[in-house]
Design a protein around this motif. Structure first.
Motif, short mmCIF file in Angstrom:
data_model
loop_
_atom_site.label_atom_id
_atom_site.label_comp_id
_atom_site.label_asym_id
_atom_site.label_seq_id
_atom_site.Cartn_x
_atom_site.Cartn_y
_atom_site.Cartn_z
N ALA A 312 0.86 -1.20 0.00
CA ALA A 312 0.00 0.00 0.00
C ALA A 312 0.89 1.24 0.00
CB ALA A 312 -0.91 0.01 1.22
N GLN A 317 -4.87 2.48 -1.39
CA GLN A 317 -4.48 1.12 -1.75
C GLN A 317 -4.59 0.13 -0.59
OE1 GLN A 317 -0.49 1.73 -3.24
NE2 GLN A 317 -1.20 2.54 -5.19
N ASP A 319 -7.16 -1.42 0.92
CA ASP A 319 -8.02 -2.61 0.80
C ASP A 319 -7.35 -3.68 -0.06
OD1 ASP A 319 -9.85 -1.49 2.39
OD2 ASP A 319 -11.24 -0.88 0.79
N LYS A 320 -6.81 -3.24 -1.19
CA LYS A 320 -6.16 -4.20 -2.09
C LYS A 320 -4.93 -4.81 -1.39
CE LYS A 320 -4.65 -4.67 -6.86
NZ LYS A 320 -3.19 -4.56 -6.97
N ARG A 323 -5.87 -7.46 1.08
CA ARG A 323 -6.17 -8.76 0.46
C ARG A 323 -4.87 -9.50 0.12
NH1 ARG A 323 -10.34 -5.72 -1.79
NH2 ARG A 323 -9.25 -5.36 -3.76
N GLY A 324 -3.87 -8.77 -0.34
CA GLY A 324 -2.57 -9.37 -0.65
C GLY A 324 -1.91 -9.96 0.58
#
Ligand code: SAH
Length: 403
Positions: A312, A317, A319-320, A323-324
């Protein structure tokens, strides 16, 4: 002296010694300051609040250097650099490597200086530092006369936000050798200050590499069998080499970068044990894919280090990135033998330690395992965080034991 007048409702952070002044906090600019010049920060009533350097091209238009009414001259820079170095005195030893100046958190915003044995690597993150870097280099070699050369690695993306292009090269003294050999926690490492990541090495992880070594020693005592160790996002092998001992069966380093793995192999050779060296594997692969392959193949490990790059880069960034991180940690948990440990990190400043713990909890729950946090991790003490600058605390990690 040009003056930057702060909006009354935005004074508090300045009074509380936060070093950044954003454009939105500025009511008026008086005296037409040149970019990078020194400005006074004043209240709407005209009272002096702070002094810093100016960059109208950046969202952070002033970085504060002092909250005292004092001149910013060579003496000031020398005093502040010495103050920073004095807190690292215990780290000075032959071939040592450490961060000598940690920017905002050492009250020298925009300036990073790392020491690798006889050389310094300077990173100018802001226009204010960029324009003064030759003076700063001169002061650095005056106060550290044993330093042979100062190399610049100002090729970091954030400079773009200051309107700056990447710059690298010798600032003063001798050219550093192709590889500088340093010692960290009884291990030897080769550092490529020209092409390596950051200034050459992830110095912020030095303390965690020592902690990893202590966990592996503990696991050696707990487990009868030789350990299997997985070092994900290994870069030049820092964690793998730090934990090396005779009672390890195998250590697998995984990284996407061929150059990093080649240097990891050379670093491993430098630290090879006289006998019974564990099997060392260097795999160039995408970690996300490899973890899935390992799960399919039923691979198991006793100790996994997962130290990914920053996912992030800003709040948008998160949320994405979450998930990663969850995906990675989920797969790591699945690969651990009972009693094994996962040492897991996030270096995304936008992900708080609290959020990271929640993400790792989510991953553990999905893996169907039971686990407990044995230790909370952060950056090494040569990467201090000024209490007034919580943004400086970007690295967080956990040691999780699964049963
Ligand atoms: N743990 C290291 C630092 C890791 S930095 C140390 O102690 O020195 C992150 C590393 O991840 C970089 O070397 C980068 O090349 C690698 N990397 C980034 N994305 C990757 C991916 N998807 N798969 C494998 N490696 C990756």
């Amino acid at each position: 002296m040009p003056q930057i007048v702060i909006r009354h409702d935005r004074e508090k952070p300045v009074l509380q010694q936060h070093p950044w002044i954003f454009s939105g906090a500025i009511q008026e600019v008086r005296g037409n300051p040149a970019p990078a010049s020194i400005v006074d920060v004043v209240s709407t009533k005209g009272h002096f609040l702070a002094r810093g350097y100016w960059n109208p091209k950046s969202q952070i238009q002033v970085r504060i250097l002092t909250w005292q009414d004092e001149p910013i001259n060579d003496d000031w820079w020398r005093r502040m650099i010495l103050q920073s170095l004095q807190s690292r005195v215990s780290l000075f030893s032959e071939n040592a490597a450490f961060r000598a100046v940690n920017a905002e958190s050492d009250w020298l915003p925009g300036l990073v200086v790392d020491r690798y044995a006889d050389f310094l690597v300077l990173q100018a993150l802001t226009l204010g530092i960029d324009q003064r870097k030759h003076d700063i280099a001169r002061i650095l070699h005056e106060v550290l006369p044993d330093v042979k050369g100062i190399y610049e690695r100002s090729d970091i993306d954030v400079r773009g936000k200051e309107g700056l292009k990447p710059e690298t090269g010798l600032l003063w003294g001798e050219e550093p050798p192709e590889y500088i050999q340093i010692q960290e926690n009884n291990c030897q490492f080769l550092i490529d200050v020209r092409r390596g990541h950051k200034t050459g090495f992830y110095l912020d992880q030095s303390i965690n590499r020592a902690i990893a070594e202590s966990y592996v020693a503990k696991l050696n005592n707990l487990f009868e069998r030789p350990l299997r160790i997985l070092n994900l996002f290994s870069y030049t092998g820092g964690f793998a080499i730090s934990v090396l001992n005779r009672r390890i069966a195998s250590i697998t380093c995984v990284d996407a970068s061929r150059d990093a793995l080649e240097l990891a192999e050379r670093n491993a050779e430098l630290n090879l044990l006289a006998e019974n060296t564990p099997e060392l594997e260097f795999i160039q692969a995408d970690v996300f894919q490899l973890l899935r392959d390992y799960a399919d193949q039923g691979e198991k490990f006793d100790f996994i280090v997962c130290d990914p790059p920053k996912f992030a880069h800003n709040a948008g960034q998160v949320d994405k990135a979450a998930r990663g991180y969850k995906d990675l940690n989920l797969h790591c948990f699945k690969l651990l033998n009972p009693g094994g440990r996962l040492m897991t990190f996030s270096c995304s400043g936008a992900i708080s330690a609290d959020l990271f713990q929640k993400i790792v909890f989510g991953a553990l729950a999905d893996s169907g395992r039971q686990g407990q946090i044995e230790q909370y991790l952060s950056a090494a003490p040569d990467h201090p965080v000024a209490l007034t600058f919580p943004e400086g605390a970007y690295l967080k990690g956990l040691v999780v034991r699964v049963i």
